[in-house]
Write a protein that holds these residues in place. Sequence first.
Motif, PDB file in Angstrom:
ATOM      1  N   PHE A 358     -19.560  -0.527  10.232  1.00  0.00           N
ATOM      2  CA  PHE A 358     -18.725  -1.327   9.995  1.00  0.00           C
ATOM      3  C   PHE A 358     -18.018  -2.094  11.395  1.00  0.00           C
ATOM      4  O   PHE A 358     -17.881  -1.193  12.394  1.00  0.00           O
ATOM      5  CB  PHE A 358     -17.632  -0.970   9.111  1.00  0.00           C
ATOM      6  CG  PHE A 358     -18.045  -0.713   7.802  1.00  0.00           C
ATOM      7  CD1 PHE A 358     -18.773  -1.580   7.097  1.00  0.00           C
ATOM      8  CD2 PHE A 358     -17.616   0.611   7.054  1.00  0.00           C
ATOM      9  CE1 PHE A 358     -19.027  -1.357   5.707  1.00  0.00           C
ATOM     10  CE2 PHE A 358     -17.892   0.946   5.867  1.00  0.00           C
ATOM     11  CZ  PHE A 358     -18.518  -0.012   4.994  1.00  0.00           C
ATOM     12  N   THR A 359     -17.869  -3.153  11.374  1.00  0.00           N
ATOM     13  CA  THR A 359     -17.330  -3.827  12.710  1.00  0.00           C
ATOM     14  C   THR A 359     -16.046  -4.511  12.507  1.00  0.00           C
ATOM     15  O   THR A 359     -15.376  -4.817  13.555  1.00  0.00           O
ATOM     16  CB  THR A 359     -18.424  -4.860  13.272  1.00  0.00           C
ATOM     17  OG1 THR A 359     -18.617  -5.729  12.369  1.00  0.00           O
ATOM     18  CG2 THR A 359     -19.808  -4.190  13.488  1.00  0.00           C
ATOM     19  N   HIS A 360     -15.623  -4.917  11.287  1.00  0.00           N
ATOM     20  CA  HIS A 360     -14.425  -5.645  11.082  1.00  0.00           C
ATOM     21  C   HIS A 360     -13.488  -4.981   9.877  1.00  0.00           C
ATOM     22  O   HIS A 360     -14.113  -4.236   9.323  1.00  0.00           O
ATOM     23  CB  HIS A 360     -14.909  -7.058  10.649  1.00  0.00           C
ATOM     24  CG  HIS A 360     -15.598  -7.989  11.639  1.00  0.00           C
ATOM     25  ND1 HIS A 360     -16.894  -7.707  12.077  1.00  0.00           N
ATOM     26  CD2 HIS A 360     -15.147  -9.125  12.411  1.00  0.00           C
ATOM     27  CE1 HIS A 360     -17.195  -8.632  12.916  1.00  0.00           C
ATOM     28  NE2 HIS A 360     -16.234  -9.443  12.992  1.00  0.00           N
ATOM     29  N   VAL A 361     -12.454  -5.220  10.137  1.00  0.00           N
ATOM     30  CA  VAL A 361     -11.494  -4.674   9.031  1.00  0.00           C
ATOM     31  C   VAL A 361     -10.362  -5.590   8.927  1.00  0.00           C
ATOM     32  O   VAL A 361      -9.884  -6.452   9.482  1.00  0.00           O
ATOM     33  CB  VAL A 361     -10.831  -3.486   9.763  1.00  0.00           C
ATOM     34  CG1 VAL A 361      -9.894  -3.529  10.764  1.00  0.00           C
ATOM     35  CG2 VAL A 361     -10.232  -2.508   8.415  1.00  0.00           C
ATOM     36  N   GLY A 362      -9.743  -5.412   7.597  1.00  0.00           N
ATOM     37  CA  GLY A 362      -8.441  -6.124   7.285  1.00  0.00           C
ATOM     38  C   GLY A 362      -7.676  -5.072   6.533  1.00  0.00           C
ATOM     39  O   GLY A 362      -8.046  -4.457   5.917  1.00  0.00           O
ATOM     40  N   ILE A 363      -6.518  -5.089   6.847  1.00  0.00           N
ATOM     41  CA  ILE A 363      -5.556  -4.047   6.229  1.00  0.00           C
ATOM     42  C   ILE A 363      -4.387  -4.795   5.743  1.00  0.00           C
ATOM     43  O   ILE A 363      -3.676  -5.630   6.351  1.00  0.00           O
ATOM     44  CB  ILE A 363      -5.139  -3.011   7.537  1.00  0.00           C
ATOM     45  CG1 ILE A 363      -6.304  -2.372   8.377  1.00  0.00           C
ATOM     46  CG2 ILE A 363      -3.936  -2.067   6.936  1.00  0.00           C
ATOM     47  CD1 ILE A 363      -5.863  -1.486   9.622  1.00  0.00           C
ATOM     48  N   GLY A 364      -3.963  -4.424   4.627  1.00  0.00           N
ATOM     49  CA  GLY A 364      -2.897  -5.089   3.793  1.00  0.00           C
ATOM     50  C   GLY A 364      -1.817  -3.769   3.325  1.00  0.00           C
ATOM     51  O   GLY A 364      -2.280  -2.873   3.065  1.00  0.00           O
ATOM     52  N   VAL A 365      -0.591  -3.937   3.555  1.00  0.00           N
ATOM     53  CA  VAL A 365       0.289  -3.065   3.150  1.00  0.00           C
ATOM     54  C   VAL A 365       1.542  -3.907   2.354  1.00  0.00           C
ATOM     55  O   VAL A 365       1.782  -4.935   2.917  1.00  0.00           O
ATOM     56  CB  VAL A 365       1.122  -2.490   4.583  1.00  0.00           C
ATOM     57  CG1 VAL A 365       2.017  -1.485   4.020  1.00  0.00           C
ATOM     58  CG2 VAL A 365       0.043  -1.630   5.205  1.00  0.00           C
ATOM     59  N   ALA A 366       1.690  -3.163   1.308  1.00  0.00           N
ATOM     60  CA  ALA A 366       2.857  -3.745   0.458  1.00  0.00           C
ATOM     61  C   ALA A 366       3.955  -2.561   0.301  1.00  0.00           C
ATOM     62  O   ALA A 366       3.368  -1.241   0.390  1.00  0.00           O
ATOM     63  CB  ALA A 366       2.515  -4.099  -0.877  1.00  0.00           C
ATOM     64  N   ALA A 367       5.070  -2.855  -0.035  1.00  0.00           N
ATOM     65  CA  ALA A 367       6.012  -1.786  -0.109  1.00  0.00           C
ATOM     66  C   ALA A 367       6.784  -1.898  -1.427  1.00  0.00           C
ATOM     67  O   ALA A 367       6.836  -2.801  -2.192  1.00  0.00           O
ATOM     68  CB  ALA A 367       7.042  -1.838   0.647  1.00  0.00           C
ATOM     69  N   ARG A 368       6.893  -0.506  -2.187  1.00  0.00           N
ATOM     70  CA  ARG A 368       7.278  -0.645  -3.442  1.00  0.00           C
ATOM     71  C   ARG A 368       8.373   0.622  -3.466  1.00  0.00           C
ATOM     72  O   ARG A 368       8.339   1.649  -2.926  1.00  0.00           O
ATOM     73  CB  ARG A 368       6.286  -0.530  -4.621  1.00  0.00           C
ATOM     74  CG  ARG A 368       5.484   0.556  -4.711  1.00  0.00           C
ATOM     75  CD  ARG A 368       4.499   0.539  -5.532  1.00  0.00           C
ATOM     76  NE  ARG A 368       3.478   1.882  -5.680  1.00  0.00           N
ATOM     77  CZ  ARG A 368       2.389   1.944  -6.335  1.00  0.00           C
ATOM     78  NH1 ARG A 368       1.851   0.877  -7.097  1.00  0.00           N
ATOM     79  NH2 ARG A 368       1.797   3.057  -6.603  1.00  0.00           N
ATOM     80  N   GLN A 369       8.947   0.840  -4.814  1.00  0.00           N
ATOM     81  CA  GLN A 369       9.934   1.839  -4.918  1.00  0.00           C
ATOM     82  C   GLN A 369       9.092   2.908  -5.576  1.00  0.00           C
ATOM     83  O   GLN A 369       8.443   2.759  -6.545  1.00  0.00           O
ATOM     84  CB  GLN A 369      10.870   1.561  -5.844  1.00  0.00           C
ATOM     85  CG  GLN A 369      12.040   2.737  -6.056  1.00  0.00           C
ATOM     86  CD  GLN A 369      13.181   2.563  -6.910  1.00  0.00           C
ATOM     87  OE1 GLN A 369      12.844   2.242  -8.062  1.00  0.00           O
ATOM     88  NE2 GLN A 369      14.313   2.189  -6.413  1.00  0.00           N
ATOM     89  N   GLY A 370       8.728   4.237  -4.985  1.00  0.00           N
ATOM     90  CA  GLY A 370       8.324   5.252  -5.521  1.00  0.00           C
ATOM     91  C   GLY A 370       9.002   5.782  -6.391  1.00  0.00           C
ATOM     92  O   GLY A 370       9.925   5.771  -6.956  1.00  0.00           O
ATOM     93  N   GLY A 371       7.997   7.064  -6.899  1.00  0.00           N
ATOM     94  CA  GLY A 371       8.597   7.884  -7.916  1.00  0.00           C
ATOM     95  C   GLY A 371       9.942   8.760  -7.579  1.00  0.00           C
ATOM     96  O   GLY A 371      10.770   8.973  -8.673  1.00  0.00           O
ATOM     97  N   LEU A 372      10.437   8.726  -6.420  1.00  0.00           N
ATOM     98  CA  LEU A 372      11.544   9.294  -5.981  1.00  0.00           C
ATOM     99  C   LEU A 372      12.826   8.390  -5.551  1.00  0.00           C
ATOM    100  O   LEU A 372      13.818   8.709  -5.251  1.00  0.00           O
ATOM    101  CB  LEU A 372      11.450  10.438  -4.822  1.00  0.00           C
ATOM    102  CG  LEU A 372      10.411  11.552  -5.066  1.00  0.00           C
ATOM    103  CD1 LEU A 372      10.467  12.435  -3.748  1.00  0.00           C
ATOM    104  CD2 LEU A 372      11.058  12.430  -6.189  1.00  0.00           C
ATOM    105  N   GLY A 373      12.217   7.046  -6.017  1.00  0.00           N
ATOM    106  CA  GLY A 373      13.391   6.137  -5.622  1.00  0.00           C
ATOM    107  C   GLY A 373      13.650   5.773  -4.248  1.00  0.00           C
ATOM    108  O   GLY A 373      14.264   4.969  -3.767  1.00  0.00           O
TER     109      GLY A 373
END
Length: 400
Positions: A358-373
């Motif tokens: 592998f030579t290339h990458v894309g990284i995506g991050v989203a935030a949400r409320q987890g099980g502990l709030g």
Amino acid sequence: MPALVAGQAASGWDAGPGAASYGQRGTLGGAAAIWGEAGRVVLPGLVLDPALAKAAEVCARWLGDHAASELPPGFIEFSLRWAGCSDPTAVSLAVLTSEDSPDELWEQLRVLRGRAGFRHTHWGFGGAASHRERFRSAWVALLAERKLELEPVPRAVEAGRELLLVARWVGEALANPRLVVLGPGEAMRETAGRLADGRVTMGSGALREPGEYTLEILADGGFGPEVLALLPIRVGGEPGTSWAGPAAGRAAPLSTPEAEQRLLELANEERRRANLPPLIPDPVLQAVARAHSADMAEHGFFGHRSPQRGDFNERFQTSGWRAMRAAENLSKSESILDAHAGLMTSPAHRSNILSPYFTHVGIGVAARQGGLGRTEFVITQVFGLPMPGGTPPGRTRAPR
């Protein structure tokens, strides 16, 4: 991966002798033996597991010894392996109190139990004296969603031995169970599990080289492949008893773009250590990754197969990125460092990060409320190798 230092009790923080096996049967000890009946009332229907209780107790001891209010990145995974838990990870709840009882822990667990999406099946808790000013005790609960129960597997074996893993399903059986084995020389192999009489049987093959192997059990659920168990095995030595990781707590909160950049830096640091060229960030692959993370965060699922947009192959093909090969990693955590450590601990995920193909990458991050709030990061990494002679859409220069 957090260091489990064999034979170096003086290095780092020593937890003392741990479990001899994963899946070892036992009885509740420590605070869980005293308060176990009260705990079962708080979380009815969940299995109060002795190994998870042992792991929670060592987490509480660390907090008390360090006069801290939170555990450092990676310590929960250390405690799970030390206690003989095969769970890939666990959700933690830590409480400092001026009382000697776990009443404040019970109160927070009742709130957690009432949250939507609570899917934990097993749990444990432990307590220890706290040396932090104004607090008498530290309490920790660890909760896991367990889909396999393993028969005991030794944490340490002599060189050349083959391990036979036998497990039964907890709840509904999943499809295509398989075992991935990663050796100390980074050689990875995969074997299919055999199904009979409601049990899954998998052989590791001979573990020939001294050092640490990682055995990972995967199977396919409704949202795609799932990691069901993670078992580091020490060959030709003894399992470690000391935590040699960072003593500091979690880093300051990151925005999602900052988290994406940090994950890229961490991945390329791993590749530099392995004498591999850095991954090139690609905006098209990043768009694929961001779309999937946003989909998981919005619709409350976690997996490679989206109910709205299909599996990874379907989602990748719509991007137009011309690839010889492509792959996807997923992770979720309240900490970017914990998320990266978890990816590197898993043989299947680690092999994508360290793949020379592998030579290339894309990284995506989203935030949400987890099980502990609390805020939880949902992470997608998409790796690609472009077709020969072609420039992938959106190609950018390599990072410095």
